[in-house]
Scaffold this active site. Structure first.
Site, PDB file in Angstrom:
ATOM      1  N   HIS A 124     -22.499  -0.479  37.846  1.00 65.86           N
ATOM      2  CA  HIS A 124     -21.445  -1.294  38.470  1.00 65.86           C
ATOM      3  C   HIS A 124     -20.812  -2.304  37.512  1.00 65.86           C
ATOM      4  CE1 HIS A 124     -19.954  -2.946  42.610  1.00 65.86           C
ATOM      5  NE2 HIS A 124     -18.988  -2.423  41.854  1.00 65.86           N
ATOM      6  N   CYS A 133     -22.282  -8.716  43.355  1.00 63.08           N
ATOM      7  CA  CYS A 133     -22.891  -7.706  42.490  1.00 63.08           C
ATOM      8  C   CYS A 133     -22.442  -7.687  41.031  1.00 63.08           C
ATOM      9  CB  CYS A 133     -22.636  -6.345  43.119  1.00 63.08           C
ATOM     10  SG  CYS A 133     -23.374  -4.992  42.264  1.00 63.08           S
TER      11      CYS A 133
END
Length: 508
Positions: A128, A70
């Site tokens: 993130h 990610c």
């Protein structure tokens, strides 16, 4: 945001509005695999607006992510650089909610570059890429510090398997599950039931506000990372179960945003791209995605971890119904958008891995890449060269997930390919060679003795590539427990209906 002029040498430094510059929308899915859409071969997934993007535009069969997990994948999209160049490497591989590091502010993101071209920039969804920098709740690494002037509903950490109220207490959920508006808390822990609707409403609001000027909208989804959730209108909508419900809900959201573009009659001046950040988390069994016939998934540099479903839509510019087999990468978004916006990327900058694929999008030219380099953290694993994939290092992956497939509580070790250097990682000398056109499942390695010249050419390219890598301090794994997000200290529980006044919705 004040930045030294020399930092902007790679593009036109004087801000301007270019009449006729196209709008850009980047849809970025989370852990969605190559085989998760009907148009990529899934037999029971319903057709939705994401598939229609391919009908009305172009579907890519060889689009590669910037990383197999990610945080680094997102960093590569926004900076046009491989994560190793900007310090987004390390054993953890992702930012944790209490890390003091974040996407380096020295990096000029595509949002900042487009601002200099006169673009309005907006973001809704999963971030993130860091949260707090010096003190709890300073939001020093949030999107507004990286070129996004409009930030709607956003999830600084995304959503985690602990965000499941059926399995975890409020205290357990609060650690990793929180929602912001711009830099202000909305909820802790997160109630995700209406999250997709809220993101869509914010995206519509941003488009409405900026329909008369060029804009860039970055919309990274929560789907289909665990924990899976669905809004009332999508629960039970798929023959495939809850995962299929998630795909349907995300696809609906894409359709709503593109319908808004059409409603304002700006579709012929809007390029929209849909991709995933990395492959699916296979360990989640039926609650995880599908790599289709590709090997591996999230965390690995097997094709299933880095080869993404991808769609591009630009009515009147991108040929409708095309299937494109050119080898391209998520890092190319940077150079492509900047070129289309009228910017001037520095073609001599060997530290920026992004190359414009504007000609590929129009089906007018081949890929600008001779090679793509695939890393696990700071370790070069494989190289894509034409139809060949040369793997110097691979991660072992079990194909039997029986022990994982149960009704219980998962843990962070369920991703079997998080590590890049332990005893589950295997070096190959000579390397494994696959013809990924003939053998995309990587089942039949070729005889290296018959490909000596090709290997010499690739090895020389690796040598030249590594010479451009400047050692950079890692920004991951800098844990500081005092930076744990907490909206109502010490309770760390809140639910604010109107968190701020500066971005209240206007009538559409």
């Amino acid at each position: 945001m004040l930045v030294g002029i020399s930092t902007f040498a790679f593009f036109l430094c004087v801000a301007k509005t270019v009449v006729g510059s196209p709008n850009f929308i980047i849809f970025f899915a989370d852990d969605v695999g190559y085989g998760d859409f009907q148009s990529f071969g899934h037999p029971t997934q319903e057709k939705g607006p994401i598939d229609v993007m391919g009908d009305e535009g172009m579907r890519f069969t060889s689009w590669y992510s910037g990383d197999s997990i990610c945080t680094p994948s997102r960093a590569s999209l926004l900076t046009g650089r491989l994560p190793i160049r900007i310090g987004v490497v390390g054993p953890n591989r992702v930012f944790w909610q209490w890390d003091q590091g974040g996407l380096p502010k020295s990096e000029i993101t595509i949002a900042e570059a487009l601002q200099q071209q006169g673009y309005a920039t907006g973001m809704v969804g999963k971030w993130h890429l860091g949260i707090n920098e010096k003190v709890a709740n300073d939001g020093g690494h949030l999107p507004m510090h990286h070129g996004f002037e409009y930030v709607g509903t956003n999830y600084p950490y995304g959503q985690n398997w602990k965000c499941d109220p059926k399995k975890f207490s409020t205290a357990e959920m609060s650690e990793k599950c929180f929602k912001y508006k711009n830099s202000t808390f909305v909820q802790q822990p997160t109630d995700m039931i209406n999250s997709t609707f809220e993101m869509v409403e914010d995206a519509k609001d941003f488009i409405m506000r900026n329909k008369n000027q060029p804009f860039f909208l970055y919309m990274p989804f929560l789907q289909a990372h665990c924990t899976l959730f669905c809004s009332p209108g999508f629960c039970g909508s798929s023959r495939r179960g809850i995962y299929g419900d998630n795909i349907n809900e995300m696809s609906w959201a894409v359709g709503e945003v593109l319908d808004t573009v059409k409603r304002h009659s700006i579709q012929e001046n809007t390029l929209a791209i849909f991709i995933s950040d990395n492959g699916p988390q296979l360990e989640m069994c039926v609650d995880g995605g599908s790599s289709g016939f590709l090997k591996g998934g999230k965390g690995s540099t097997w094709e299933g971890g880095i080869r993404m479903p991808a769609f591009a839509w630009w009515p009147g510019t991108i040929p409708a119904g095309e299937v494109n087999h050119e080898v391209v990468s998520t890092v190319d978004i940077y150079a492509t958008l900047l070129e289309l916006a009228g910017g001037n990327a520095d073609e001599d900058d060997v530290t920026r891995d992004s190359k414009s694929i504007s000609g590929v999008l129009r089906n007018e030219s081949p890929s600008p890449h001779e090679f793509l380099f695939h890393y696990c953290s700071d370790r070069l694993m494989a190289v894509r060269y034409g139809e060949y994939k040369i793997s110097y290092v691979t991660q072992m992956r079990t194909t039997d997930f029986t022990d994982f497939c149960y009704e219980g509580v998962p843990d962070d070790d369920r991703i079997t390919n998080l590590r890049c250097y332990d005893d589950t990682v295997v070096s190959h000398d000579p390397p494994l060679i696959f013809n990924t056109d003939e053998d995309p499942a990587e089942e039949h390695p070729l005889n290296p003795a018959r490909h000596g010249l090709m290997l010499s050419h690739v090895n020389e390219a690796v040598r030249r590539h590594k010479a451009t890598i400047v050692p950079t301090r890692s920004v991951l794994g800098l844990k500081n427990a005092a930076l744990q997000p907490c909206c109502n200290y010490p309770a760390c529980v809140c639910n604010y209906e109107h968190p701020y006044e500066s971005q209240q919705k206007s009538e559409l």
